[in-house]
Scaffold this active site. Structure first.
Site, PDB file in Angstrom:
ATOM      1  N   ASP A   1       0.813  -1.205   0.000  1.00  0.00           N
ATOM      2  CA  ASP A   1       0.000   0.000   0.000  1.00  0.00           C
ATOM      3  C   ASP A   1       0.850   1.260   0.000  1.00  0.00           C
ATOM      4  O   ASP A   1       0.314   2.356  -0.162  1.00  0.00           O
ATOM      5  CB  ASP A   1      -0.926   0.012   1.222  1.00  0.00           C
ATOM      6  CG  ASP A   1      -2.297   0.544   0.891  1.00  0.00           C
ATOM      7  OD1 ASP A   1      -2.715   0.404  -0.267  1.00  0.00           O
ATOM      8  OD2 ASP A   1      -2.959   1.103   1.797  1.00  0.00           O
TER       9      ASP A   1
ATOM     10  N   ASP B   1     -11.457  -5.575  11.149  1.00  0.00           N
ATOM     11  CA  ASP B   1     -11.519  -7.024  11.249  1.00  0.00           C
ATOM     12  C   ASP B   1     -12.720  -7.478  12.076  1.00  0.00           C
ATOM     13  O   ASP B   1     -13.462  -8.387  11.679  1.00  0.00           O
ATOM     14  CB  ASP B   1     -10.208  -7.569  11.840  1.00  0.00           C
ATOM     15  CG  ASP B   1      -9.761  -6.767  13.050  1.00  0.00           C
ATOM     16  OD1 ASP B   1     -10.488  -5.849  13.471  1.00  0.00           O
ATOM     17  OD2 ASP B   1      -8.670  -7.052  13.582  1.00  0.00           O
TER      18      ASP B   1
ATOM     19  N   LYS C   1      -7.577   2.731   4.132  1.00  0.00           N
ATOM     20  CA  LYS C   1      -6.470   2.057   4.823  1.00  0.00           C
ATOM     21  C   LYS C   1      -6.367   0.572   4.454  1.00  0.00           C
ATOM     22  O   LYS C   1      -6.441   0.219   3.280  1.00  0.00           O
ATOM     23  CB  LYS C   1      -6.616   2.252   6.338  1.00  0.00           C
ATOM     24  CG  LYS C   1      -6.658   3.716   6.765  1.00  0.00           C
ATOM     25  CD  LYS C   1      -6.806   3.841   8.246  1.00  0.00           C
ATOM     26  CE  LYS C   1      -6.805   5.290   8.692  1.00  0.00           C
ATOM     27  NZ  LYS C   1      -7.972   6.040   8.179  1.00  0.00           N
ATOM     28  N   LYS C   2      -6.190  -0.292   5.463  1.00  0.00           N
ATOM     29  CA  LYS C   2      -5.945  -1.708   5.201  1.00  0.00           C
ATOM     30  C   LYS C   2      -7.153  -2.381   4.578  1.00  0.00           C
ATOM     31  O   LYS C   2      -7.016  -3.253   3.712  1.00  0.00           O
ATOM     32  CB  LYS C   2      -5.560  -2.421   6.500  1.00  0.00           C
ATOM     33  CG  LYS C   2      -5.296  -3.916   6.334  1.00  0.00           C
ATOM     34  CD  LYS C   2      -4.957  -4.580   7.654  1.00  0.00           C
ATOM     35  CE  LYS C   2      -4.776  -6.075   7.480  1.00  0.00           C
ATOM     36  NZ  LYS C   2      -4.473  -6.759   8.766  1.00  0.00           N
TER      37      LYS C   2
ATOM     38  N   ASP D   1      -0.635 -10.759   8.049  1.00  0.00           N
ATOM     39  CA  ASP D   1       0.169  -9.545   8.115  1.00  0.00           C
ATOM     40  C   ASP D   1       1.579  -9.870   7.636  1.00  0.00           C
ATOM     41  O   ASP D   1       2.006 -11.036   7.627  1.00  0.00           O
ATOM     42  CB  ASP D   1       0.205  -8.999   9.537  1.00  0.00           C
ATOM     43  CG  ASP D   1      -1.131  -8.404   9.953  1.00  0.00           C
ATOM     44  OD1 ASP D   1      -1.944  -8.109   9.050  1.00  0.00           O
ATOM     45  OD2 ASP D   1      -1.372  -8.255  11.161  1.00  0.00           O
TER      46      ASP D   1
END
Length: 1152
Positions: free
Chosen positions: A422, A860, A614-615, A639
């Protein structure tokens, strides 16, 4: 839509990319590879100002290409690291195969594109497509099905004469696979559905048939009467068609009845000793001697708490009513919080898997009609690895994680690894390229010697005998050679930032010289001074398409185009063996499969003015790109610092997904295990109480929460579809259950609300409805037709085989996945680039219902909650050998910031529609309580802060929370304390944690509750009320300690943060209060020792929990930082002034 054309063998094929509606078109030019352009000589890159002295173990090569456009012609050279699929020309005995214009296969190409930019292929190399084999007419014509006709030919279901078996006919969705036309209306499926529904009912034991032999009709009743034989429970399930539990029942095939006459003969029951007939998973019950007292103690403590609070309310302390009121309010909240935490722990479970059954069922060692080539029938899986900052997440850590994934014990052709960068860093890009090159040595070495763990850094850093359990004579030699290669690999990875900087400086200096020369030639006629950007250059002498350190326009972390690079191409399903050890091959791989899984580098497009989420946004981009490129039915996300510690971990997770009832499982969560933690675990980094107690308990309800990494998803569940069937829990506490089928069938359309997304599997014969369904999917998933077409393929790959499906379930024929993956082409990669653009998610359901959910820093938990809310369930998989291992911040400041991020996300969940109060009836009552506790636990910090200050206030004032230390008060307080300790001991027994882990968790609960959690509540309220967005810095990932560096040096580093102020104030207040109270009581003419003892006891309780925090403040060897002295002095002065103001000395001047 993509068109490819080539005028001649030497011309560059031009690929035109157009959108579906024809609103956008772009030219894509990719040069064709010519043999004379390939050179192994480093002098081929003569224009490069730097000489590349890096040594590759397997050799490297440089490719010279030319790029054409409408107005320019640029020649450039690309250096590609040698990989198993990318070898030097000298290694091959013949010339490279010519490119196939009909079905090109793309590899070693960087595809870029994005908003207002042209989609480009920057290096293209093709190979011949693999022709599909034709089937004989006596075999089912469906791809992946080799069923032969029992009577010589199959029934003709369509006028076109396409040959198809009965199972494939039921699964084809009402359309003929040959002519794509609808089948004629047939009432037979309704009759079969009725028969299946009747067969699924529990039947009595089979009656004695006439003329039946004794050995042909054995009843389980004989097992009860005959004490010499054990009761065969599996056989009883088969004879009665009984079912119970999850993953335990063994169902017979439809229409089979043991012991009954069928055409004048009796069928033989299956061999229950065969591993293929055993379940893949089973529950292991917790001993009743542990769980029954555990539940009884919960009830006893709940009753005692109710009595204690009632007594406290009815007996106020009139002399210190403010102290009594604050303490009672806090105690009521603590009791409520304890109840929310304890109720979901009533039904803990343990599960085990049987990998031998999985192998026998899906990987046959002998060829058969459905799988003549013995290919694996396991579904495909895509592994996602996410990274965002090459500075805080070392590239060496990421490269080791990728190597551990490439070496997993799973069919090579079924694995695809995607790295999401990213940050768009060239350092990460070249680190992945180096990992792809080193994988050609590391992966065969792991397979040959069964290496565990398969992370090179973790393996070579183990402090144990490497020869243990090794039987090959050449292991020592191979290990020494691979270790030497890995050391060189580490040197290259660690030197990448400096190498790229020097290379870029040299190219930039050369560009400046050319600019000055051009400016001098123009002289006074030059309009303006030419500005040369400080670019980042690749090894081929071209600009890097991602982010530059100089942050130029179009090349910054938040502004760059999308990038896709295939580092390793998909492997063929057939094994490929290596060669004997020689100068080029380090180890002997003549009997070792040398294939490596597919590896892809992805960096999504980022542009100013777009919310990239973001993620969660990066994960959704990977979901879309992988659906077009590999489309694995399952997804594993990790991760960058969590590597595969157990090479069979994926197989363990697949046991749950592919077992009976597995089609209702949305994900399999593995516990997080950490390395590099100090032996005392000062700040509870292992978090074992959560992963081994709370998560096991949730597994007995609807399943554990999703915790962000180490999780295998079902792709269809991640797409937001509802499960094939769900149970609604109605009435008080969900005691009344209503089961509901959620599949579109051929003869009826299930009524559902607008929020229900049913899996579009079978058609109802209405073309208008098919168009409406496709239009609805386009609104939800975007306008990519390839992405929409991949949904049905992914759903089929995740089905259970026919032998395991139950009532109302769709299955697939055994062996239907034992096929070769379709090769990638330029159109697929261009489509993949288009779905990672920054504008693709506009006006779609991505982030709202589809994929990872947006709107929270803890995406999550929200994503897992949404799946459970739709009726899916999850499973917790605890393996004997840890599945994955990662790193955790051991520094106090980093740990507090990490907890602050989690707590802030929980506050966001509490004030959103993801609050469990608004959950649907498909979520169980206790599961709802668990999710509600996730959102409300940070608010406990408000009461905890007050309660930790009450002992100090009590000692300063000389009063206590009760008027007198009554016997009733002491007895109930003692009972509450004893039951809490007994509950902790029983939790330790059934979960397997240690007393040390439990105590560390209690200590950090108070540390986090007085530091990070109050700040999270404030930040969450500011976001809800004032709309102030919350931003967090990425947690630094620590790598392995270098030579000469202390192992836990980070533990003793002191970094000041405002989060330390509240616990420091509490410590100072309680310490000073104890000194003041003791001195006052000793010198008082009428000392009240009972109140002193009570206040001092509670103060010591607070200080004992804050002891790890105090050690962290002191640093190493007691060197307390200066800022601690300053804050301590300030707190002491404030407390002293407040004490004098509230309790002035006798005869002193009173302040107005």
């Amino acid at each position: 839509m993509m068109k490819s054309s080539a005028n001649s063998p030497t011309s560059s094929p031009t690929i035109t990319v157009t959108s579906t509606d024809g609103s956008r078109s772009a030219g894509l030019t990719s040069p064709k590879l010519r043999r004379q352009s390939i050179s192994n000589n480093n002098n081929a890159a003569a224009s490069s100002p730097l000489s590349d002295n890096r040594r590759y173990s397997s050799g490297g090569r440089r490719l010279a290409f030319s790029k054409e456009s409408a107005d320019e012609f640029v020649a450039y050279t690309v250096q590609i690291p040698s990989t198993p699929e990318n070898r030097p020309l000298s290694d091959s005995r013949g010339s490279p195969p010519p490119c196939s214009g009909k079905n090109p296969f793309i590899k070693d190409a960087i595809f870029t594109g994005g908003f207002n930019s042209v989609t480009k292929a920057h290096v293209r190399k093709s190979s011949d497509g693999i022709p599909s084999a034709t089937k004989p007419k006596s075999v089912c014509g469906m791809d992946g099905c080799d069923e032969k006709a029992a009577g010589g030919s199959f029934k003709s279901y369509c006028d076109c004469g396409f040959i198809i078996c009965r199972d494939c006919y039921l699964d084809c969705g009402g359309h003929c696979p040959g002519c794509k036309e609808l089948y004629k209306e047939d009432e037979e499926p309704e009759d079969e559905a009725a028969e299946e529904e009747e067969d699924d009912q529990a039947n009595p034991l089979p009656e004695w048939g006439r003329g039946a032999k004794l050995d042909k009709n054995l009843s389980v009743v004989q097992s009860f009467k005959n004490t010499n034989h054990d009761f065969d429970h599996t056989r009883w399930l088969f004879e009665t068609k009984g079912t119970y539990g999850y993953g335990n029942a063994l169902w017979p095939s439809n229409g089979y009845e043991f012991g009954r006459e069928n055409g004048g003969r009796y069928e033989t029951p299956p061999d229950f000793t065969d591993k293929r007939n055993r379940p893949l998973t089973r529950k292991v019950a917790i001993s009743a001697a542990i769980i029954s007292p555990y539940r009884l103690l919960i009830a006893i403590r709940l009753v005692v708490l109710a009595c204690f609070l009632t007594w406290r309310i009815l007996h106020p302390n009139r002399q210190a009513i403010w102290l009594w009121l604050m303490s009672v309010i806090c105690e009521i909240w603590f009791a409520f919080s304890w109840l929310l935490d304890q109720l979901p722990k009533l039904c803990p479970v343990k599960r085990v898997t049987d990998l031998a059954v999985l192998k026998d069922r899906f990987e046959s060692s002998e060829p058969n009609l459905r799988n003549p080539k013995k290919f694996s029938d396991l579904p495909g899986i895509d592994v996602f690895v996410s990274t965002a900052d090459a500075d805080k997440e070392p590239p060496l850590v990421t490269a080791n994680t990728i190597l551990s994934i490439l070496a997993v014990d799973y069919p090579v052709e079924k694995v695809a690894c995607y790295l999401s960068d990213d940050g768009g860093s060239l350092v990460t890009f070249e680190a992945v390229a180096e990992a792809a090159s080193f994988a050609g040595i590391w992966v065969p070495f792991c397979r040959k010697h069964k290496i565990e763990p398969r992370n090179p850094e973790a393996y070579f850093g183990q402090k144990r005998d490497p020869l243990k359990n090794k039987v090959r004579l050449d292991f020592v030699r191979d290990r020494r050679r691979v270790k030497r290669e890995y050391d060189e690999f580490k040197v290259r990875i660690n030197a990448l930032p400096e190498t790229i900087r020097r290379r870029s400086d040299a190219y930039n200096a050369q560009a400046e010289l050319r600019a000055r020369k051009k400016e001098a030639e123009l002289g006074e006629g030059a309009p303006e001074a030419v500005r040369v950007p400080k670019a980042t250059w690749m090894a081929d002498g071209s600009h890097w398409h991602g982010a530059w350190p100089s942050s130029e326009d179009g090349h910054s972390r938040g502004d760059h185009e999308g990038i896709i690079q295939i580092m390793l191409v998909p492997a063929s399903p057939e094994q490929q063996f290596g060669q004997e050890a020689d100068d080029e091959n380090l180890i002997d791989t003549t009997d070792v499969d040398i294939r490596t899984p597919m590896l892809v580098y992805v960096s999504r497009e980022k542009r100013p003015g777009f919310d990239h989420n973001k993620k969660a946004g990066a994960m959704n981009a990977l979901v879309r790109a992988s659906a077009i490129m590999s489309n694995g039915a399952f997804i594993l996300n990790l991760d960058c610092d969590h590597y595969v510690y157990n090479s069979t971990a994926i197989r363990e997770g697949m046991c749950f997904m592919l077992d009976r009832g597995g089609d209702k499982i949305c994900y399999v969560q593995f516990p997080q295990r950490f390395e590099g933690i100090d032996p005392n675990d000062r700040y509870a980094n292992h978090n074992t109480v959560f992963f081994d107690v709370s998560m096991r308990a949730l597994d007995g309800l609807q399943g554990p929460m999703y915790v962000g990494t180490g999780c295998i998803f079902r792709r269809i569940a991640l797409y937001g579809f509802s499960p094939p069937r769900a149970t609604e829990h109605l009435g008080w506490f969900g005691r009344r259950k209503h089961r509901k089928q959620l599949l579109r069938t051929k003869n009826k359309q299930l009524d559902s609300d607008e929020n229900e997304i049913l899996i579009p599997i079978n058609s109802n014969g209405d073309n208008d409805n098919d168009e409406a369904t496709r239009s609805s999917l386009s609104k939800q998933f975007g306008n990519s037709t390839s992405l929409i077409d991949s949904i049905g393929v992914a759903e089929f790959g995740g089905r259970l085989i026919h032998e395991l499906r139950g009532k109302g379930c769709l299955g697939r024929p055994s062996g239907s996945l034992a096929v070769q993956r379709e090769p990638l082409d330029a159109s697929a990669l261009a489509e993949a680039v288009s779905v990672i653009t920054c504008f693709y998610e506009d006006k779609t359901e991505w982030g709202k219902r589809v994929g990872w959910i947006y709107g929270s820093v803890t995406e999550d938990v929200v994503t897992g909650y949404r799946m459970h809310n739709r009726g899916w369930r999850s499973v917790y998989c605890v393996t004997k050998r840890d599945a994955f291992r990662g790193t955790a911040p051991i520094n106090l400041t980093d740990r507090l910031i990490q907890v602050l991020r989690w707590a802030t996300g929980s506050v966001e969940i509490f004030f959103s529609r993801n609050n469990a109060i608004f959950a649907s009836p498909r979520m169980k009552f206790l599961q709802r309580i668990a999710y509600f506790n996730v959102g409300i636990y940070p608010f406990t910090s408000i009461f905890l802060l007050i309660y930790c200050m009450l002992p100090a206030l009590s000692l300063f004032s000389g009063e206590f929370i009760v008027a007198t230390l009554d016997v009733t008060f002491l007895a109930m307080l003692l009972t509450i304390t004893v039951t809490l300790c007994l509950l902790a001991l029983l939790e330790i027994r059934w979960s397997g944690i240690t007393l040390h882990d439990w105590w560390r968790n209690e200590q950090f609960w108070l540390i986090g509750g007085t530091s990070a959690h109050p700040a999270a509540v404030v930040q969450g309220l500011l976001k809800v009320v004032a709309g102030i967005e919350i931003s967090f810095t990425l947690t630094s990932k620590s790598g392995a300690a270098e030579d000469g560096e202390e192992e836990f040096a980070e533990l003793y580093e002191f970094r000041w943060t405002a989060l330390m102020v509240p616990p420091m104030t509490i410590m100072m207040m309680n310490g000073i209060a104890i000194a003041v109270a003791v001195s006052r009581t000793v010198y008082s003419p009428f000392p009240r020792w009972s109140r002193l003892v009570g206040g001092v006891f509670f103060s010591f309780w607070v200080l004992s929990h804050l002891y790890p925090f105090a050690k962290g403040m002191m640093g190493k060897k007691g060197k307390i930082p200066t800022i601690v002295y300053l804050w301590s002095g300030l707190v002491c002065i404030v407390i002293s002034l407040l004490t004098v103001y509230v309790y002035p000395p006798a005869g002193s001047f009173q302040m107005p």
